[in-house]
Design a protein around this motif. Sequence first.
Motif, mmCIF file in Angstrom:
data_model
loop_
_atom_site.group_PDB
_atom_site.id
_atom_site.type_symbol
_atom_site.label_atom_id
_atom_site.label_comp_id
_atom_site.label_asym_id
_atom_site.label_seq_id
_atom_site.Cartn_x
_atom_site.Cartn_y
_atom_site.Cartn_z
ATOM 1 N N ILE A 16 0.841 -1.203 0.000
ATOM 2 C CA ILE A 16 0.000 0.000 0.000
ATOM 3 C C ILE A 16 0.877 1.255 0.000
ATOM 4 C CG2 ILE A 16 -1.629 1.349 1.396
ATOM 5 C CD1 ILE A 16 -2.854 -1.382 2.267
ATOM 6 N N VAL A 17 1.894 1.269 0.850
ATOM 7 C CA VAL A 17 2.795 2.426 0.933
ATOM 8 C C VAL A 17 3.524 2.623 -0.392
ATOM 9 C CG1 VAL A 17 4.776 3.429 2.146
ATOM 10 C CG2 VAL A 17 3.049 2.143 3.424
ATOM 11 N N PHE A 18 3.989 1.539 -0.977
ATOM 12 C CA PHE A 18 4.674 1.603 -2.274
ATOM 13 C C PHE A 18 3.767 2.222 -3.333
ATOM 14 C CE2 PHE A 18 5.880 -0.096 -6.394
ATOM 15 C CZ PHE A 18 7.270 0.003 -6.404
ATOM 16 N N ASP A 19 2.539 1.712 -3.423
ATOM 17 C CA ASP A 19 1.628 2.218 -4.456
ATOM 18 C C ASP A 19 1.218 3.669 -4.204
ATOM 19 O OD1 ASP A 19 1.784 -0.135 -5.885
ATOM 20 O OD2 ASP A 19 -0.124 -0.934 -5.157
ATOM 21 N N LEU A 20 0.998 4.038 -2.959
ATOM 22 C CA LEU A 20 0.686 5.445 -2.669
ATOM 23 C C LEU A 20 1.839 6.350 -3.080
ATOM 24 C CD1 LEU A 20 -1.032 5.180 0.833
ATOM 25 C CD2 LEU A 20 -2.127 5.830 -1.333
ATOM 26 N N SER A 21 3.063 5.873 -2.920
ATOM 27 C CA SER A 21 4.247 6.686 -3.233
ATOM 28 C C SER A 21 4.422 6.917 -4.719
ATOM 29 C CB SER A 21 5.501 6.022 -2.664
ATOM 30 O OG SER A 21 5.427 5.994 -1.260
ATOM 31 N N ARG A 22 3.823 6.071 -5.534
ATOM 32 C CA ARG A 22 3.929 6.257 -6.984
ATOM 33 C C ARG A 22 2.617 6.741 -7.611
ATOM 34 N NH1 ARG A 22 2.645 1.425 -10.129
ATOM 35 N NH2 ARG A 22 1.728 -0.101 -8.735
ATOM 36 N N SER A 23 1.703 7.164 -6.752
ATOM 37 C CA SER A 23 0.413 7.656 -7.212
ATOM 38 C C SER A 23 0.498 9.115 -7.659
ATOM 39 C CB SER A 23 -0.624 7.533 -6.097
ATOM 40 O OG SER A 23 -1.792 8.248 -6.431
ATOM 41 N N GLU A 145 -0.475 9.522 6.219
ATOM 42 C CA GLU A 145 -1.872 9.791 6.595
ATOM 43 C C GLU A 145 -2.833 8.885 5.826
ATOM 44 O OE1 GLU A 145 -5.034 13.276 5.569
ATOM 45 O OE2 GLU A 145 -3.121 13.957 6.380
ATOM 46 N N PHE A 146 -2.630 8.750 4.536
ATOM 47 C CA PHE A 146 -3.516 7.932 3.709
ATOM 48 C C PHE A 146 -3.309 6.443 3.981
ATOM 49 C CE2 PHE A 146 -4.560 11.800 1.748
ATOM 50 C CZ PHE A 146 -5.631 11.611 0.882
ATOM 51 N N ALA A 147 -2.052 6.014 4.141
ATOM 52 C CA ALA A 147 -1.750 4.597 4.350
ATOM 53 C C ALA A 147 -2.274 4.098 5.689
ATOM 54 C CB ALA A 147 -0.244 4.360 4.251
ATOM 55 N N GLU A 148 -2.229 4.940 6.710
ATOM 56 C CA GLU A 148 -2.621 4.517 8.055
ATOM 57 C C GLU A 148 -4.119 4.672 8.325
ATOM 58 O OE1 GLU A 148 1.594 5.137 10.413
ATOM 59 O OE2 GLU A 148 0.003 6.607 10.765
ATOM 60 N N SER A 149 -4.870 5.050 7.315
ATOM 61 C CA SER A 149 -6.323 5.173 7.434
ATOM 62 C C SER A 149 -6.956 4.472 6.229
ATOM 63 C CB SER A 149 -6.724 6.660 7.454
ATOM 64 O OG SER A 149 -6.498 7.239 6.182
ATOM 65 N N ASP A 150 -8.249 4.577 6.131
ATOM 66 C CA ASP A 150 -8.932 3.996 4.969
ATOM 67 C C ASP A 150 -8.863 4.900 3.743
ATOM 68 O OD1 ASP A 150 -9.631 1.741 6.379
ATOM 69 O OD2 ASP A 150 -11.614 2.477 6.949
ATOM 70 N N LYS A 151 -8.233 6.070 3.877
ATOM 71 C CA LYS A 151 -8.152 7.009 2.750
ATOM 72 C C LYS A 151 -7.421 6.419 1.554
ATOM 73 C CE LYS A 151 -8.121 11.476 5.134
ATOM 74 N NZ LYS A 151 -7.289 12.681 5.304
ATOM 75 N N TRP A 152 -6.494 5.470 1.796
ATOM 76 C CA TRP A 152 -5.724 4.894 0.697
ATOM 77 C C TRP A 152 -6.630 4.255 -0.350
ATOM 78 C CZ3 TRP A 152 -5.903 -0.233 -0.603
ATOM 79 C CH2 TRP A 152 -6.363 -1.134 0.364
ATOM 80 N N MET A 153 -7.818 3.784 0.078
ATOM 81 C CA MET A 153 -8.743 3.131 -0.867
ATOM 82 C C MET A 153 -9.323 4.117 -1.879
ATOM 83 S SD MET A 153 -10.669 0.277 1.426
ATOM 84 C CE MET A 153 -10.539 0.890 3.095
ATOM 85 N N GLU A 154 -9.278 5.419 -1.567
ATOM 86 C CA GLU A 154 -9.716 6.446 -2.513
ATOM 87 C C GLU A 154 -8.700 6.601 -3.648
ATOM 88 O OE1 GLU A 154 -10.097 10.069 -0.271
ATOM 89 O OE2 GLU A 154 -11.243 9.068 1.310
ATOM 90 N N ILE A 155 -7.441 6.245 -3.386
ATOM 91 C CA ILE A 155 -6.335 6.460 -4.326
ATOM 92 C C ILE A 155 -6.018 5.193 -5.106
ATOM 93 C CG2 ILE A 155 -3.902 7.117 -4.510
ATOM 94 C CD1 ILE A 155 -5.743 9.433 -3.622
ATOM 95 N N ILE A 156 -5.930 4.080 -4.401
ATOM 96 C CA ILE A 156 -5.588 2.802 -5.032
ATOM 97 C C ILE A 156 -6.876 2.010 -5.214
ATOM 98 C CG2 ILE A 156 -4.238 0.689 -4.854
ATOM 99 C CD1 ILE A 156 -2.424 2.219 -2.858
ATOM 100 N N LYS A 157 -7.273 1.861 -6.454
ATOM 101 C CA LYS A 157 -8.551 1.196 -6.736
ATOM 102 C C LYS A 157 -8.349 -0.108 -7.457
ATOM 103 C CE LYS A 157 -10.706 5.605 -6.717
ATOM 104 N NZ LYS A 157 -11.034 6.771 -7.378
#
Length: 157
Positions: A16-23, A145-157
């Motif tokens: 999740i952290v990896f994918d958020l970092s390349r978003s 912030e996004f990785a440690e909450s459910d917010k990451w699901m808004e970014i990685i679909k």
Amino acid sequence: MPRIELQTEIKADRKIVFDLSRSIDLHKISTEHTNEEAIAGKTSGLIELNESVTWRAKHFGIYQNLTSKITEYKRPKYFADEMIKGAFAEFKHEHHFIESDGGTLMTDFFDYKSPFGILGKLMDKLFLKKYMTALLTERNRIVKEFAESDKWMEIIK
């Protein structure tokens, strides 16, 4: 060549952290204060190996364009992006992800060379390294912030 090194502990799965970092989309969120916008290349979603993005942003009161390309990629452990065109003489940003205590240790190495020779070196010492460190720190805060909450699901679909 100046180097910025940052470590961020994130209580989330490394993938999740990896994918958020390349978003591209999360990058836009983390740079709202500079009006950063992806204007060419990959402009949304997750950037992949050999893809590039051109960003338009306002830094130091001036709009600038910067194109970077993913030049190295090993999911979910590491990727690197390098400037192809932009205000720096060159830069390489390495992103490392290590599983740690049930979460992820994200480490950034940002190596750059300023333009303008000796004047560029003076700019580094006076303000540029501090400015770039603040930009990367804010980016990492948003990833966390996004990785440690459910917010990451808004970014990685």
